[in-house]
Design a protein around this motif. Sequence first.
Motif, PDB file in Angstrom:
ATOM      1  N   LEU A 211      -1.505  -2.757  -5.820  1.00 25.17           N
ATOM      2  CA  LEU A 211      -0.080  -2.765  -5.496  1.00 25.17           C
ATOM      3  C   LEU A 211       0.780  -2.236  -6.639  1.00 25.17           C
ATOM      4  CD1 LEU A 211       2.056  -3.473  -3.407  1.00 25.17           C
ATOM      5  CD2 LEU A 211       2.134  -5.781  -4.348  1.00 25.17           C
ATOM      6  N   PRO A 212       0.642  -2.743  -7.891  1.00 21.90           N
ATOM      7  CA  PRO A 212       1.487  -2.187  -8.951  1.00 21.90           C
ATOM      8  C   PRO A 212       1.245  -0.711  -9.204  1.00 21.90           C
ATOM      9  CG  PRO A 212      -0.178  -3.659  -9.858  1.00 21.90           C
ATOM     10  CD  PRO A 212      -0.198  -3.840  -8.373  1.00 21.90           C
ATOM     11  N   LEU A 213      -0.013  -0.254  -9.048  1.00 19.14           N
ATOM     12  CA  LEU A 213      -0.296   1.160  -9.257  1.00 19.14           C
ATOM     13  C   LEU A 213       0.376   2.003  -8.178  1.00 19.14           C
ATOM     14  CD1 LEU A 213      -1.908   2.613 -11.420  1.00 19.14           C
ATOM     15  CD2 LEU A 213      -3.811   2.785  -9.811  1.00 19.14           C
ATOM     16  N   ALA A 214       0.436   1.503  -6.957  1.00 20.17           N
ATOM     17  CA  ALA A 214       1.127   2.229  -5.885  1.00 20.17           C
ATOM     18  C   ALA A 214       2.621   2.355  -6.182  1.00 20.17           C
ATOM     19  CB  ALA A 214       0.904   1.515  -4.552  1.00 20.17           C
ATOM     20  N   PHE A 215       3.239   1.291  -6.683  1.00 16.73           N
ATOM     21  CA  PHE A 215       4.660   1.355  -7.012  1.00 16.73           C
ATOM     22  C   PHE A 215       4.918   2.290  -8.190  1.00 16.73           C
ATOM     23  CE2 PHE A 215       5.113  -2.379  -4.322  1.00 16.73           C
ATOM     24  CZ  PHE A 215       6.378  -2.182  -3.782  1.00 16.73           C
ATOM     25  N   ILE A 216       4.020   2.306  -9.163  1.00 18.72           N
ATOM     26  CA  ILE A 216       4.191   3.226 -10.294  1.00 18.72           C
ATOM     27  C   ILE A 216       4.106   4.673  -9.817  1.00 18.72           C
ATOM     28  CG2 ILE A 216       3.086   4.040 -12.408  1.00 18.72           C
ATOM     29  CD1 ILE A 216       2.388   1.182 -13.065  1.00 18.72           C
ATOM     30  N   ALA A 217       3.166   4.970  -8.916  1.00 16.11           N
ATOM     31  CA  ALA A 217       3.066   6.324  -8.373  1.00 16.11           C
ATOM     32  C   ALA A 217       4.340   6.708  -7.623  1.00 16.11           C
ATOM     33  CB  ALA A 217       1.848   6.416  -7.447  1.00 16.11           C
ATOM     34  N   MET A 218       4.907   5.786  -6.870  1.00 18.70           N
ATOM     35  CA  MET A 218       6.163   6.048  -6.165  1.00 18.70           C
ATOM     36  C   MET A 218       7.293   6.340  -7.148  1.00 18.70           C
ATOM     37  SD  MET A 218       5.879   3.030  -3.298  1.00 18.70           S
ATOM     38  CE  MET A 218       7.586   3.214  -2.802  1.00 18.70           C
TER      39      MET A 218
END
Length: 582
Positions: free
Chosen positions: A250-257
């Motif tokens: 989840l945090p990696l997905a938000f960082i990519a966004m």
Amino acid sequence: MKTPLVGFLLLVLLAVSCLGHAQEEDGEESRWFSVDSLNAGLGQPPEEVNRQTPRDAVRSFLELTDQEDYAAAAHLLNLFDLTPDEQAARGAVLARQLAEVLQRGEWLDISDLSARQDAMVEDGSGQSSRAGQTRRNLKLATLEADGQSYEVRVARYRAGEQDPVWLIAPETITAIPKLYEEYGPSWLESHLPERLHTSIGKLELWEWLAIPIFLVITGAVGWFTHALMGLLTRSLPAGLASVFSQMIRLPLAFIAMALLAQWLLDYVVSFSGMVTATLGVVLIIIMAWGIGLIAVRLVDTLLIRMTRLLVGEIDDTRHRDERKLLTTLYALRRAVILVTVLVVVIYVIAQVSFFETIGMTLLASASVLTVLVGVAGQAVLGNILASFQVSLTKAIRIGDLVVFEDQWSYVEAIYYTFIRLRTWDERRLIVPVKYFVSKPYENLSAKHAKLYRTIVLRLHLSADVATLREKFKEFAMAEEQVIDHHKLACFVTGQHEATQEVSFYLMGPEAVGAWEAEAKVREKLLAFIRDHHPEWWPREVVVLSHHDIARGDTPAKRRIRRPATVQEVDEPPSPGGEPSAE
């Protein structure tokens, strides 16, 4: 004598008048900048140009540029560094470029500007040392381009005997080309049809269409990153690597966004200042939150690894130092979380460089929210402080066996706001930390896991205690869960009219094992007494007189209350069924 005296007085008066005139000039110079001429190449300003106060000047500039009357808006610029011919040729262009820079680079709140001609500081709450002072130069915003900071300022100027006016300062005009290159229209905006540039409210039509597309694209990238990390997790062998990859999905997905959104804002699309400022704050918070959460997950993974290597299963059979180490590791995790939160907050505050505008509004809102959350979250704050108290004092440790509200439980985890207890039957008790420390509890593992257990039997006075002591030691020493055989003990701990209370003491390596050994030894003692000495059971003597026999009163008719153990009557019934008289 009169002539020299009169001459001396005239000189004194002349000096005083010159000093007063100089002070008056100095006072006027502190209220404005004196120049020879203002924008001679632009001619007379139109009536709609208002330059009396800082607020009027900025409002007039924004209104004229919003109406695309850039020639009139140029009268609100101090083109001192340009020749009259250059002023006429470039004034409107510079006004248009500055308007677009302000629209995209900064969200201006003109209500914060002074409405006085002398810009006197009236409210001394934030500038107590300058209250009552006039000003002639004010900062509107600070923008960055090519790693350099540029300030947008308005200043007060007076040309000759004309009334002083407020204009955009020359140093800002000089920086407009660099700022326009940084904050000017993006490639996408420059290729849009003219009809899409129609203003609807605070935004243009193309922005209302582009913002949803912008959000959908960034959301799709986040979903793709989350799904890709899921595939990676399933492909990895079972272990800490797969656990860590699962925790950071989840945090990696938000960082990519956030990274994609920032790239789009830098190279593809450029929204208005209000949207850009809001998105900038959100992206900074998301980036800081994502990196901080990944750091916490890394600590969790290392904690799991160290727990498996150093401690193993969580119970009180482990050495006291190992349980203390595990408790310290959990306390370290909470400390890392707290430090991470503080670092993230400091980073966000340091990165948000426009607190003079939207930043102050956000801080004011955050202050009110903090007060409300503080009032509503007193219980949470109390639990957090109690959690640190438990970790520092080591009143309980991970793996300790405690008796809390008549529940035998192992301390399985100590978190910020609650403690998780595991009961002997594998139930989980979630107890707020503040509630836990406010109640008395028994820590059976405070020093070590060993525990005494007591077997209490109530027997007849004729029971042989020495025989029972020998049998008890024999049965106890045969049990694997009984330790410290030299501490086995048997004593008569009570006496009643016809019975005696015999207590047997044994020790187990830990509470559950001691309880099990107690139960087994009790069964063997009861079986021994039942099979070999039934006369040791407590019994009551029934005395019947001849009068009772005459009226037919028998034990069958008289209901005699007896203990739960086997009982006998002193005089057994005769073959005829009637008890014999004593």
